[in-house]
Design an enzyme around this catalytic site. Structure first.
Site, mmCIF file in Angstrom:
data_model
loop_
_atom_site.group_PDB
_atom_site.id
_atom_site.type_symbol
_atom_site.label_atom_id
_atom_site.label_comp_id
_atom_site.label_asym_id
_atom_site.label_seq_id
_atom_site.Cartn_x
_atom_site.Cartn_y
_atom_site.Cartn_z
ATOM 1 N N PRO A 11 13.354 5.069 1.353
ATOM 2 C CA PRO A 11 14.423 5.995 1.008
ATOM 3 C C PRO A 11 15.441 6.196 2.118
ATOM 4 O O PRO A 11 15.096 6.248 3.298
ATOM 5 C CB PRO A 11 13.675 7.307 0.708
ATOM 6 C CG PRO A 11 12.378 7.188 1.420
ATOM 7 C CD PRO A 11 12.042 5.731 1.405
ATOM 8 N N ASN A 12 16.684 6.279 1.680
ATOM 9 C CA ASN A 12 17.851 6.568 2.505
ATOM 10 C C ASN A 12 18.269 5.431 3.430
ATOM 11 O O ASN A 12 19.300 5.530 4.085
ATOM 12 C CB ASN A 12 17.651 7.859 3.315
ATOM 13 C CG ASN A 12 17.445 9.049 2.422
ATOM 14 O OD1 ASN A 12 18.230 9.268 1.510
ATOM 15 N ND2 ASN A 12 16.380 9.786 2.644
ATOM 16 N N ARG A 19 24.657 7.038 7.817
ATOM 17 C CA ARG A 19 23.708 8.126 8.063
ATOM 18 C C ARG A 19 23.359 8.219 9.547
ATOM 19 O O ARG A 19 22.809 7.286 10.124
ATOM 20 C CB ARG A 19 22.430 7.863 7.269
ATOM 21 C CG ARG A 19 21.358 8.889 7.498
ATOM 22 C CD ARG A 19 20.074 8.539 6.767
ATOM 23 N NE ARG A 19 19.050 9.497 7.108
ATOM 24 C CZ ARG A 19 17.771 9.192 7.207
ATOM 25 N NH1 ARG A 19 17.351 7.976 6.966
ATOM 26 N NH2 ARG A 19 16.894 10.120 7.530
ATOM 27 N N TYR A 24 20.396 6.064 14.165
ATOM 28 C CA TYR A 24 20.075 4.798 13.505
ATOM 29 C C TYR A 24 21.034 3.661 13.839
ATOM 30 O O TYR A 24 20.819 2.533 13.399
ATOM 31 C CB TYR A 24 20.028 5.002 11.981
ATOM 32 C CG TYR A 24 18.986 6.009 11.567
ATOM 33 C CD1 TYR A 24 17.633 5.705 11.650
ATOM 34 C CD2 TYR A 24 19.351 7.274 11.118
ATOM 35 C CE1 TYR A 24 16.672 6.635 11.289
ATOM 36 C CE2 TYR A 24 18.396 8.205 10.751
ATOM 37 C CZ TYR A 24 17.058 7.882 10.841
ATOM 38 O OH TYR A 24 16.111 8.801 10.481
ATOM 39 N N ASN A 75 9.827 -0.835 6.297
ATOM 40 C CA ASN A 75 10.329 0.400 6.884
ATOM 41 C C ASN A 75 10.233 1.427 5.758
ATOM 42 O O ASN A 75 11.096 1.463 4.889
ATOM 43 C CB ASN A 75 11.766 0.249 7.377
ATOM 44 C CG ASN A 75 12.267 1.514 8.040
ATOM 45 O OD1 ASN A 75 11.741 2.597 7.812
ATOM 46 N ND2 ASN A 75 13.300 1.390 8.860
ATOM 47 N N ALA A 78 11.043 7.983 5.384
ATOM 48 C CA ALA A 78 10.282 9.235 5.401
ATOM 49 C C ALA A 78 8.931 9.118 4.696
ATOM 50 O O ALA A 78 8.006 9.876 5.000
ATOM 51 C CB ALA A 78 11.106 10.357 4.778
ATOM 52 N N GLU A 99 4.659 -2.295 9.934
ATOM 53 C CA GLU A 99 5.530 -1.133 9.742
ATOM 54 C C GLU A 99 6.619 -1.143 10.816
ATOM 55 O O GLU A 99 6.338 -1.396 11.987
ATOM 56 C CB GLU A 99 4.705 0.148 9.854
ATOM 57 C CG GLU A 99 5.487 1.414 9.686
ATOM 58 C CD GLU A 99 4.631 2.665 9.824
ATOM 59 O OE1 GLU A 99 5.165 3.751 9.559
ATOM 60 O OE2 GLU A 99 3.448 2.571 10.204
ATOM 61 N N HIS A 101 10.154 1.093 12.224
ATOM 62 C CA HIS A 101 11.072 2.234 12.199
ATOM 63 C C HIS A 101 12.168 1.954 13.213
ATOM 64 O O HIS A 101 11.882 1.520 14.339
ATOM 65 C CB HIS A 101 10.361 3.545 12.551
ATOM 66 C CG HIS A 101 9.381 3.973 11.516
ATOM 67 N ND1 HIS A 101 9.762 4.667 10.383
ATOM 68 C CD2 HIS A 101 8.043 3.786 11.421
ATOM 69 C CE1 HIS A 101 8.691 4.900 9.647
ATOM 70 N NE2 HIS A 101 7.636 4.365 10.245
ATOM 71 N N ARG A 108 10.893 12.088 18.132
ATOM 72 C CA ARG A 108 11.688 12.905 17.214
ATOM 73 C C ARG A 108 10.914 14.162 16.810
ATOM 74 O O ARG A 108 9.976 14.567 17.484
ATOM 75 C CB ARG A 108 12.084 12.051 16.009
ATOM 76 C CG ARG A 108 12.994 10.889 16.460
ATOM 77 C CD ARG A 108 13.629 10.153 15.348
ATOM 78 N NE ARG A 108 14.445 11.047 14.526
ATOM 79 C CZ ARG A 108 14.831 10.745 13.298
ATOM 80 N NH1 ARG A 108 14.477 9.592 12.743
ATOM 81 N NH2 ARG A 108 15.574 11.584 12.608
#
Length: 151
Positions: A11-12, A19, A24, A75, A78, A99, A101, A108
Site C-alpha cells: 500500500p501507498n 509521498r 522515501y 516491500n 505498512a 523483505e 523497505h 522511525r
C-alpha cells in the site's frame, strides 16, 4: 521452472515520488520497477513487478509466485508491521522471499520497528533506499543459484 522473480509492492508505494520525498526519495515506483527489470536482465532473470493497496491481492501474488517464480522481493509497506496474512502466505510457499523497505524502519516511529514479515522471510533489507530492491534481486540470484547447485 522459469527464472522469474516477483517484485511485489504494498500500500501507498504507488505514491512514491510524491509521498514524503524526505523519507522515501524522489524516485517513482515506475523508476524502481525499471531498475529492478534492468537488474534482472543483467542477472538472467525476468522480473515481474506488481503493486497493490489490498492485502488479499498481495497474498494471491505470493501464492502465484510459488508456481511461477524462483523468488520474491516484497516491500509490504505498512502491512509489514501488521499482516499475519502476509506472514502466513510467505510461510506457505516454497520460494525464498526477501523483505525490502526503502526507509530504515528501525529509525522511525516505534510502531514501525517490528516486522511481521521478517520471521517468515529469508532476509530483510531496509534503509538503503530504492537500491535495496537491487540488493534483494542480487541476493535471490545467489540463493537460487546455490539451491540449483545443491540439487
Amino acid at each position: 521452472m522459469s527464472k522469474t522473480i516477483f517484485v511485489l509492492n504494498g500500500p501507498n508505494l504507488n505514491m512514491l515520488g510524491k509521498r514524503e520525498p524526505g523519507i522515501y526519495g524522489g524516485k517513482t515506483l515506475k523508476n524502481i520497477e525499471a531498475d529492478c527489470i534492468a537488474a534482472g536482465d543483467r542477472l538472467g532473470f525476468t522480473v515481474d513487478c506488481r503493486q497493490s493497496n489490498h492485502e488479499g491481492s498481495l497474498v494471491d501474488y505470493l501464492h502465484e509466485a510459488d508456481d511461477k517464480a524462483v523468488g520474491v522481493v516484497i516491500n509490504p509497506g505498512a502491512y509489514g508491521h501488521t499482516s499475519i496474512a502476509l506472514h502466513d502466505a510467505i510461510r506457505a510457499i516454497s520460494v525464498p522471499v526477501i523483505e525490502v523497505h526503502i526507509s530504515n524502519i528501525h529509525a522511525r516511529e516505534e510502531f514501525r520497528h517490528k516486522s511481521m514479515i521478517a520471521p517468515a522471510a529469508k532476509g530483510m533489507i531496509c534503509g538503503l533506499g530504492p537500491h535495496g530492491y537491487i540488493l534483494a534481486i542480487e541476493a535471490l540470484s545467489g540463493i537460487t543459484t546455490k539451491e540449483q547447485q545443491q540439487k
